[in-house]
Scaffold this active site. Structure first.
Site, mmCIF file in Angstrom:
data_model
loop_
_atom_site.group_PDB
_atom_site.id
_atom_site.type_symbol
_atom_site.label_atom_id
_atom_site.label_comp_id
_atom_site.label_asym_id
_atom_site.label_seq_id
_atom_site.Cartn_x
_atom_site.Cartn_y
_atom_site.Cartn_z
ATOM 1 N N GLU A 296 38.488 -3.187 -15.120
ATOM 2 C CA GLU A 296 38.662 -3.389 -16.573
ATOM 3 C C GLU A 296 37.507 -4.223 -17.140
ATOM 4 O O GLU A 296 36.966 -3.914 -18.218
ATOM 5 C CB GLU A 296 39.993 -4.094 -16.804
ATOM 6 C CG GLU A 296 40.324 -4.460 -18.228
ATOM 7 C CD GLU A 296 41.602 -5.290 -18.270
ATOM 8 O OE1 GLU A 296 41.504 -6.495 -18.566
ATOM 9 O OE2 GLU A 296 42.679 -4.740 -17.972
ATOM 10 N N LYS B 46 46.228 -4.475 -8.310
ATOM 11 C CA LYS B 46 46.126 -4.955 -9.695
ATOM 12 C C LYS B 46 44.867 -5.808 -9.882
ATOM 13 O O LYS B 46 44.233 -5.781 -10.953
ATOM 14 C CB LYS B 46 47.369 -5.769 -10.054
ATOM 15 C CG LYS B 46 47.359 -6.376 -11.469
ATOM 16 C CD LYS B 46 47.167 -5.327 -12.559
ATOM 17 C CE LYS B 46 47.576 -5.815 -13.939
ATOM 18 N NZ LYS B 46 47.015 -7.076 -14.387
#
Length: 338
Positions: free
Chosen positions: A195, A188
């Protein structure tokens, strides 16, 4: 199956709603009594304290913690002191993977299972589902499989990836047991670092498009200012329309582009955004891991530094990035701090 949820913010509350839609039950706790009452009206079992919360969970218990990383140690330790052998604690927030490994070892000494679960989906997760990146022991992860499946998006209408038809597993359903303790939050972390880079790329591109009328403006003529070379950048472009057309068949299409288009359609100049872009830590951790592994990460590093710079001066690119963060996560700009 029953799941306990500690932390009923933007994502925790909607995870509860999502599993209840799928026939699971939930026990909920939050320091906000109003948040607890709201979920109780929707069928969740309310609790007034962590001790009361644990007492209402069926054994073996499963408690999901969805709170800011700075508070996670305190809450996990308090929960562990109230729980029994073979119970499970899941950290669904954005923790550092080395903290997970430490917590796993501490709880293992008590016979309590610890699962780290990187969770992506933001404020849209209730309808879209949450992508889950899971770390921990095989047995407790498998024990919670039906809950993970309810939280995740499922296959939906996304076409199958060619070549995956014989591979099996759960990745195509939107959740994955990535490996042992810490692996979920490690994946993550890198997800969030990527991102940053994608968002910066869109933001810079839209900024170039917005400034394509540079030769229609007055420019200083002095020894300190580079002269204009061609004088033909006189385009006044509709940025909202460009975002929309890129969504339709372009190779750069993505959900982040969809969210950019939503923001630009509602506020074409993004006047509602100052352009100050926060970072919650995962981008920094990504760069630290790249350094430890000697992996070049020029784009991701630049994207992180761009966020630092945005707190000193603001460009249209910063406003685009800030708008994307608000669209997917409900993140509001902060006046100060990191």
């Amino acid at each position: 199956m029953q799941l306990g949820m500690v932390g009923l913010g933007r994502m925790g509350a909607n995870i509860v709603r999502r599993i209840q839609r799928d026939g699971h039950t939930a026990v909920v706790y939050d320091v906000s009594k109003d948040s607890v009452k709201a979920l109780a009206k929707e069928g969740a079992t309310p609790s007034s304290s962590l001790k009361n919360f644990v007492s209402k969970l069926d054994r073996p218990r499963a408690a999901w913690v969805m709170i800011p990383a700075a508070l996670t140690d305190q809450v996990v330790h308090e929960l562990a002191g109230l729980m029994d052998e073979d119970d499970i604690i899941i950290d669904g927030g954005n923790s550092f993977f080395r903290d997970d490994r430490r917590r796993f070892a501490e709880l293992q000494n008590k016979g309590i299972h610890y699962i780290d679960c990187g969770t992506s989906g933001g404020v849209w997760g209730l309808e879209r589902g949450y992508c889950l990146m899971i770390g921990g022991e095989v047995e407790p992860v498998e024990r919670l499989d039906t809950v993970f499946a309810s939280i995740a998006p499922g296959q939906g209408d996304i076409p199958a990836t060619p070549g995956r038809d014989t591979m099996g597993g759960t990745a195509d359903k939107g959740y994955l047991h990535c490996g042992p303790s810490g692996a979920g939050h490690f994946v993550k972390t890198i997800h969030n670092g990527v991102e940053y880079g994608i968002m910066a790329s869109y933001a810079e591109g839209f900024d170039i498009l917005k400034n394509a009328d540079v030769d229609t403006r007055q420019h200083a003529v002095d020894a300190e200012t580079a002269p204009r070379q061609h004088g033909d950048l006189d385009y006044t472009l509709n940025i909202a329309d460009i975002a929309e057309v890129w969504r339709r068949g372009s190779v750069v299409g993505s959900w982040l582009l969809d969210l950019s288009a939503i923001a630009l359609a509602g506020d074409p100049q993004l006047e509602g955004y100052e352009g100050r872009v926060s970072d919650s830590g995962e981008g920094r951790w990504t760069i630290n891991m790249a350094i430890e592994e000697a992996v070049p990460a020029e784009v991701l590093t630049s994207a992180l530094y761009a966020r630092f710079r945005s707190r000193q001066e603001h460009t249209f690119a910063d406003k685009v990035t800030s708008a994307m963060r608000f669209q997917f996560g409900g993140h509001h700009e902060r006046a100060s701090g990191g």
